[in-house]
Design an enzyme around this catalytic site. Structure first.
Site, PDB file in Angstrom:
ATOM      1  N   LYS A  61       0.817  -1.211   0.000  1.00  0.00           N
ATOM      2  CA  LYS A  61       0.000   0.000   0.000  1.00  0.00           C
ATOM      3  C   LYS A  61       0.855   1.268   0.000  1.00  0.00           C
ATOM      4  CE  LYS A  61      -4.330  -1.858   1.715  1.00  0.00           C
ATOM      5  NZ  LYS A  61      -3.940  -3.280   1.920  1.00  0.00           N
TER       6      LYS A  61
HETATM    7  C1  LIG Z   1      -4.544  -4.392   1.349  1.00  0.00           C
HETATM    8  C2  LIG Z   1      -3.785  -5.672   1.349  1.00  0.00           C
HETATM    9  C3  LIG Z   1      -4.116  -6.756   0.489  1.00  0.00           C
HETATM   10  C4  LIG Z   1      -5.326  -6.736  -0.407  1.00  0.00           C
HETATM   11  O1  LIG Z   1      -5.186  -5.849  -1.481  1.00  0.00           O
HETATM   12  P1  LIG Z   1      -6.461  -5.407  -2.326  1.00  0.00           P
HETATM   13  O2  LIG Z   1      -5.970  -4.387  -3.258  1.00  0.00           O
HETATM   14  O3  LIG Z   1      -7.442  -4.877  -1.324  1.00  0.00           O
HETATM   15  O4  LIG Z   1      -6.985  -6.624  -2.998  1.00  0.00           O
HETATM   16  C5  LIG Z   1      -3.315  -7.876   0.502  1.00  0.00           C
HETATM   17  N1  LIG Z   1      -2.247  -7.974   1.325  1.00  0.00           N
HETATM   18  C6  LIG Z   1      -1.901  -6.978   2.163  1.00  0.00           C
HETATM   19  C7  LIG Z   1      -0.743  -7.173   3.059  1.00  0.00           C
HETATM   20  C8  LIG Z   1      -2.643  -5.791   2.199  1.00  0.00           C
HETATM   21  O5  LIG Z   1      -2.298  -4.802   3.046  1.00  0.00           O
END
Ligand SMILES: *Cc1c(COP(=O)(O)O)cnc(C)c1O
Length: 447
Positions: free
Chosen positions: A117
């Site tokens: 993220k």
């Molecule tokens: C947010 C997140 C996901 C999921 O990603 P999406 O874009 O919501 O499908 C997977 N793994 C981690 C560690 C995350 O923080």
């Protein structure tokens, strides 16, 4: 090209619900959600040249990022600004490592909060600071968080001039590590520790957005995960994985990407890269027991459910928002979706066993989210007999989920210095009752 033609050719952002006026990138970013309640997507995807794709192995992540983003902007000033945004936001690597044979892992956890993220949050923070209309002075970002989003957004905006972040989190209801990541930054980041639940935090933020008097006095905005400015930067690393596959490993085949998914932003970003011309065989939607999309691929019915708690908790989503973007990208055709996306769901026992087996067989330490991606890639390879390179996206560093991982591998997970540092800093938060008037007063007093 005549000037009217160039206007026609401009990329505009339109809503998945199709009832909002097309707008620019900056407008779409500032609004977050379209006025009709839909999500923004470009009205067409800029297809990059054969020369770009054929020469990609010589490009860096930042060079790829610029080529991916530049078509959305028109003026030289904007292009220059977005170049600076990229250089500053993406100053960490996303290495592709080989696990064995044709199986690769794309490590997306080398940013400040150790999760993918960071790509979206850092890009968006800098784009916001550079592009938004500053008529109300400083921009205040309000985020209600149950943990992970808050720390990525806070770190994303940390030290970005002209911005201030107010994180609202439920007191006593986030993990100690998450709390440290949110409350030890200082500078332009304030953590409000709300005596209430995550839903209460969300309600306070919504009330602030609906408070016209407050909005006239303060420039408040959100950094929600459905924002197009968080999605686009996630498409860069798919192309960068392709570049590394060719350059480091000499593999020229079209890869399959296995994407651990919850809200499906990450997978949607991969589809954007594909629509821009990236050679790819298929995407794998790897989910935990929140199996809405794998079920859809089987039955053709999209049937959201309340979310189920799992050990890969950042993927505990029972109604993935980005599904409507996926539908729109494929013009609602289930056949097209099925030919591009294969999906499978796994439970916590399988996930734990995968962490253990992967470590025993290869020495690699996978976090629970990455393990779900590995599980899906394994079934996919066995079912299809594909000899294609398979790239599993690793979405978080295993140290973020140390308690779960250490039980399986029987040893400590080394903690990266940047995480250890924040564990040793004192927590700074503002405790607040769950009361809108207090929150409002706080926002107006702290200019
Ligand atoms: C947010 C997140 C996901 C999921 O990603 P999406 O874009 O919501 O499908 C997977 N793994 C981690 C560690 C995350 O923080």
């Amino acid at each position: 090209m005549s000037s009217s033609e160039s206007v026609m050719n401009r990329i505009r952002f339109i809503s998945t619900q199709s009832n909002s006026e097309p707008c620019t990138f900056t407008e779409a970013m500032t609004r977050g959600l379209a006025p009709d309640g839909g999500l923004y997507l470009p009205n067409r995807f800029p297809v990059l040249s054969g020369k770009f794709w054929n020469g990609i192995e010589d490009l860096s992540l930042q060079e790829i990022a610029y080529q991916f983003t530049e078509p959305y902007f028109e003026t030289d000033d904007q292009k220059k600004l977005i170049h600076e945004v990229i250089m500053d936001a993406l100053d960490f690597d996303a290495p592709l490592v080989r696990l064995h044979d044709n199986l690769y892992i794309l490590e997306l956890f080398h940013g400040p909060t150790l999760a993918f993220k960071d790509f979206g949050a850092r890009f968006m923070a800098r784009a916001y600071a550079g592009l938004h209309d500053r008529k109300h002075g400083e921009l205040t970002i309000l985020v209600a968080t149950s943990g992970d989003t808050g720390s990525a957004v806070a770190h994303g905006f940390f030290g970005v001039e002209g911005t201030r972040v107010c994180l609202l989190y439920p007191s006593g209801k986030v993990s100690p590590l998450q709390e440290k990541q949110m409350t030890t930054l200082g500078k332009n980041i304030t953590a409000l520790e709300i005596e209430g639940t995550f839903d209460d935090c969300q309600k306070l933020v919504k009330q602030a957005f609906n408070d016209e008097d407050l909005r006239n006095k303060k420039n408040v905005s959100s950094a929600n995960s459905i924002n197009i400015a968080r999605l686009i930067p996630q498409s860069f690393y798919y192309a960068y994985a392709l570049a590394q596959l060719r350059k480091k490993f000499g593999n020229k085949h079209r890869p399959v990407f296995s994407v651990p998914s919850g809200n499906f932003g990450n997978l949607t970003a991969g589809l954007i890269a594909m629509k821009m011309g990236m050679p790819v065989s298929r995407f794998i939607a790897a989910t935990n027991r929140n199996d809405i999309v794998p079920n859809f691929l089987k039955s053709g019915n999209f049937d959201p459910k309340p979310s189920i708690q799992t050990i890969s908790n950042a993927m505990d989503v029972g109604n993935p928002s980005n599904f409507e973007r996926i539908l729109k990208i494929f013009n609602g055709s289930i056949d097209e979706i099925r030919s591009n996306i294969w999906g499978k769901s796994f439970n916590d026992d399988q996930t734990r066993k995968c962490i253990k087996d992967t470590f025993q067989n290869t020495g690699y330490i996978a976090d629970p989210h990455t393990a779900v991606g590995l599980l899906a890639s394994d079934v996919y390879m066995k079912q299809t007999g594909d000899e294609l390179p398979l790239v599993v996206l690793s979405t978080a560093h295993p140290a973020k989920f140390g308690d779960i991982v250490e039980k399986e591998i029987g040893q400590k997970v080394p903690v990266p210095a940047r995480l250890e540092e924040c564990m040793n800093r004192p927590k700074q938060s503002v405790k607040m009752k769950n009361n809108y008037d207090l929150f409002r007063e706080y926002l107006l007093a702290n200019n």
